[in-house]
Motif scaffolding. Structure first.
Motif, PDB file in Angstrom:
ATOM      1  N   ARG A 173      18.583 -15.734  -0.565  1.00 43.30           N
ATOM      2  CA  ARG A 173      18.347 -16.211  -2.030  1.00 43.30           C
ATOM      3  C   ARG A 173      16.634 -15.976  -2.270  1.00 43.30           C
ATOM      4  NH1 ARG A 173      21.723 -21.571  -0.582  1.00 43.30           N
ATOM      5  NH2 ARG A 173      23.590 -21.064  -1.368  1.00 43.30           N
ATOM      6  N   ALA A 174      15.967 -16.162  -1.367  1.00 48.77           N
ATOM      7  CA  ALA A 174      14.462 -16.128  -1.410  1.00 48.77           C
ATOM      8  C   ALA A 174      14.191 -14.637  -1.887  1.00 48.77           C
ATOM      9  CB  ALA A 174      13.795 -16.433  -0.289  1.00 48.77           C
ATOM     10  N   LEU A 175      14.920 -13.727  -1.447  1.00 52.09           N
ATOM     11  CA  LEU A 175      14.744 -12.069  -1.609  1.00 52.09           C
ATOM     12  C   LEU A 175      15.055 -11.972  -2.839  1.00 52.09           C
ATOM     13  CD1 LEU A 175      14.210  -9.238  -0.464  1.00 52.09           C
ATOM     14  CD2 LEU A 175      16.643  -9.170  -0.124  1.00 52.09           C
ATOM     15  N   LEU A 176      16.292 -12.472  -3.473  1.00 51.51           N
ATOM     16  CA  LEU A 176      16.805 -11.986  -4.786  1.00 51.51           C
ATOM     17  C   LEU A 176      15.726 -13.000  -5.841  1.00 51.51           C
ATOM     18  CD1 LEU A 176      20.498 -12.783  -4.384  1.00 51.51           C
ATOM     19  CD2 LEU A 176      19.463 -10.605  -4.452  1.00 51.51           C
ATOM     20  N   ALA A 177      15.185 -14.219  -5.531  1.00 52.50           N
ATOM     21  CA  ALA A 177      14.233 -14.623  -6.354  1.00 52.50           C
ATOM     22  C   ALA A 177      12.929 -13.951  -6.433  1.00 52.50           C
ATOM     23  CB  ALA A 177      13.966 -16.240  -5.987  1.00 52.50           C
ATOM     24  N   ALA A 178      12.541 -13.538  -5.496  1.00 53.58           N
ATOM     25  CA  ALA A 178      11.198 -12.758  -5.187  1.00 53.58           C
ATOM     26  C   ALA A 178      11.421 -11.200  -6.255  1.00 53.58           C
ATOM     27  CB  ALA A 178      10.794 -12.303  -4.007  1.00 53.58           C
ATOM     28  N   ASP A 179      12.914 -10.656  -5.863  1.00 54.85           N
ATOM     29  CA  ASP A 179      12.851  -9.442  -6.389  1.00 54.85           C
ATOM     30  C   ASP A 179      12.965 -10.120  -8.208  1.00 54.85           C
ATOM     31  OD1 ASP A 179      13.529  -6.619  -6.388  1.00 54.85           O
ATOM     32  OD2 ASP A 179      15.156  -7.186  -7.283  1.00 54.85           O
ATOM     33  N   ALA A 180      13.705 -10.700  -8.450  1.00 58.21           N
ATOM     34  CA  ALA A 180      13.698 -11.238  -9.948  1.00 58.21           C
ATOM     35  C   ALA A 180      12.524 -11.450 -10.692  1.00 58.21           C
ATOM     36  CB  ALA A 180      14.605 -12.482 -10.115  1.00 58.21           C
ATOM     37  N   GLY A 181      11.424 -12.080  -9.751  1.00 57.47           N
ATOM     38  CA  GLY A 181      10.159 -12.346 -10.138  1.00 57.47           C
ATOM     39  C   GLY A 181       9.278 -11.085  -9.885  1.00 57.47           C
ATOM     40  N   PRO A 206      -4.101  -3.488   8.332  1.00 59.70           N
ATOM     41  CA  PRO A 206      -4.124  -4.602   7.305  1.00 59.70           C
ATOM     42  C   PRO A 206      -3.206  -4.193   6.018  1.00 59.70           C
ATOM     43  CG  PRO A 206      -6.554  -4.059   7.903  1.00 59.70           C
ATOM     44  CD  PRO A 206      -5.406  -3.070   8.465  1.00 59.70           C
ATOM     45  N   VAL A 207      -2.297  -5.076   5.608  1.00 59.44           N
ATOM     46  CA  VAL A 207      -1.445  -4.483   4.470  1.00 59.44           C
ATOM     47  C   VAL A 207      -1.647  -5.892   3.544  1.00 59.44           C
ATOM     48  CG1 VAL A 207       0.859  -4.185   3.648  1.00 59.44           C
ATOM     49  CG2 VAL A 207       0.056  -3.579   5.806  1.00 59.44           C
ATOM     50  N   PRO A 208      -1.972  -5.949   2.465  1.00 58.78           N
ATOM     51  CA  PRO A 208      -2.007  -6.968   1.508  1.00 58.78           C
ATOM     52  C   PRO A 208      -0.656  -7.551   0.975  1.00 58.78           C
ATOM     53  CG  PRO A 208      -2.554  -5.000   0.264  1.00 58.78           C
ATOM     54  CD  PRO A 208      -2.759  -4.600   1.568  1.00 58.78           C
ATOM     55  N   GLY A 209      -0.826  -8.849   0.755  1.00 55.22           N
ATOM     56  CA  GLY A 209       0.288  -9.618   0.408  1.00 55.22           C
ATOM     57  C   GLY A 209       1.034 -10.130   1.577  1.00 55.22           C
ATOM     58  N   PRO A 210       2.104 -10.927   1.307  1.00 55.15           N
ATOM     59  CA  PRO A 210       2.878 -11.720   2.426  1.00 55.15           C
ATOM     60  C   PRO A 210       3.940 -10.682   3.310  1.00 55.15           C
ATOM     61  CG  PRO A 210       3.993 -11.770   0.010  1.00 55.15           C
ATOM     62  CD  PRO A 210       2.783 -11.016   0.117  1.00 55.15           C
ATOM     63  N   VAL A 211       4.288 -11.151   4.535  1.00 52.86           N
ATOM     64  CA  VAL A 211       5.256 -10.471   5.267  1.00 52.86           C
ATOM     65  C   VAL A 211       6.335 -10.284   4.335  1.00 52.86           C
ATOM     66  CG1 VAL A 211       6.651 -10.294   7.106  1.00 52.86           C
ATOM     67  CG2 VAL A 211       4.114 -11.316   7.325  1.00 52.86           C
ATOM     68  N   PRO A 212       6.937  -9.335   4.321  1.00 52.05           N
ATOM     69  CA  PRO A 212       8.380  -8.941   3.400  1.00 52.05           C
ATOM     70  C   PRO A 212       9.384  -9.842   4.036  1.00 52.05           C
ATOM     71  CG  PRO A 212       7.108  -6.935   3.818  1.00 52.05           C
ATOM     72  CD  PRO A 212       6.393  -7.838   4.625  1.00 52.05           C
ATOM     73  N   ILE A 213      10.034 -10.282   3.118  1.00 54.61           N
ATOM     74  CA  ILE A 213      11.516 -11.264   3.662  1.00 54.61           C
ATOM     75  C   ILE A 213      12.407 -10.360   4.305  1.00 54.61           C
ATOM     76  CG2 ILE A 213      13.336 -12.674   2.795  1.00 54.61           C
ATOM     77  CD1 ILE A 213      11.532 -13.249   0.394  1.00 54.61           C
ATOM     78  N   ASP A 214      12.950 -10.857   5.498  1.00 52.05           N
ATOM     79  CA  ASP A 214      14.082 -10.130   6.240  1.00 52.05           C
ATOM     80  C   ASP A 214      15.184 -11.454   6.226  1.00 52.05           C
ATOM     81  OD1 ASP A 214      14.224 -11.321   9.504  1.00 52.05           O
ATOM     82  OD2 ASP A 214      12.129 -11.401   8.500  1.00 52.05           O
ATOM     83  N   VAL A 215      16.228 -10.839   5.777  1.00 44.69           N
ATOM     84  CA  VAL A 215      17.282 -11.841   5.574  1.00 44.69           C
ATOM     85  C   VAL A 215      18.138 -12.032   6.936  1.00 44.69           C
ATOM     86  CG1 VAL A 215      19.584 -11.756   4.355  1.00 44.69           C
ATOM     87  CG2 VAL A 215      17.645 -10.643   3.370  1.00 44.69           C
ATOM     88  N   ASP A 216      17.950 -13.133   7.288  1.00 43.00           N
ATOM     89  CA  ASP A 216      18.667 -13.751   8.390  1.00 43.00           C
ATOM     90  C   ASP A 216      19.799 -14.911   8.054  1.00 43.00           C
ATOM     91  OD1 ASP A 216      17.728 -12.078  10.544  1.00 43.00           O
ATOM     92  OD2 ASP A 216      15.986 -13.408  10.620  1.00 43.00           O
TER      93      ASP A 216
END
Length: 197
Positions: free
Chosen positions: A186-194, A170-180
């Protein structure tokens, strides 16, 4: 217990149209961030599989502490990268941790938790709030099967084959974004900025 980290970074980035390993992320190429995490995991050996854009990557990415394995068949899917990497794993390794080069959001603490919980099992996988995801643990008794993988998603097929015991960690939180795709990036950059990356 000896553990080898394997970072899969040989993809040709067909869906993105540019080498995703070299996309800017936190002031460095994307792959550099994943390798920085891998170096913090305390692996006894660190391998990085390269294929597409390898010549550019070796000149632009910090590969210190990692042994590069070249996959000439990268266009046939990630199975070929795993086969190539398994051939280079230290014979003393008890298992490997499989990391995706385009998934910089995986934390070193998660890797350590995975190894600690799954090291006696054939296969270990992270169970995030949103489902299963990398990193994966593969004990030595799976190496022959890993060495015969073909195609894309081959490792998932092995995971679901029923041939091996699988431990879900078990790992809390969402599955980390992988960039395909560019939308993933863009989602990775947005998550990082947030503050989510």
């Amino acid at each position: 217990m000896a553990v080898t980290g394997v970072v899969l970074a040989a993809g040709g980035s067909a869906r993105l149209g540019a080498p995703k390993q070299l996309l800017p992320y936190r002031g460095a190429p994307l792959l550099s961030a994943t390798l920085a995490t891998a170096r913090r995991c305390g692996f006894d050996q660190l391998l990085v599989a390269l294929g597409g854009s390898a010549e550019q990557i070796v000149t632009q990415v910090d590969l210190s502490g990692a042994e590069v394995v070249h996959n000439p068949d990268f266009g046939t899917g990630c199975g070929s990268s795993i086969r190539t990497a398994i051939a280079a794993v230290d014979p003393a390794a008890d298992g490997i941790v499989l990391l995706l080069g385009d998934q910089p959001g995986v934390a070193a603490a998660v890797v350590r938790r995975l190894v600690g919980a799954a090291r006696a099992a054939a296969i270990g996988i992270c169970r995030y709030d949103g489902g299963l995801g990398h990193p994966f643990w593969f004990g030595r008794r799976t190496f022959a099967a890993l060495a015969s993988l073909h195609g894309d998603k081959a490792v998932w097929k092995l995971l679901h084959s029923g041939r091996y015991e699988v431990v879900e960690v078990p790992v809390p939180g969402p599955v980390p974004i992988d960039v395909d795709t560019i939308d993933d990036y863009r989602a990775l950059l947005a998550a990082d900025a947030g503050g989510g990356g």
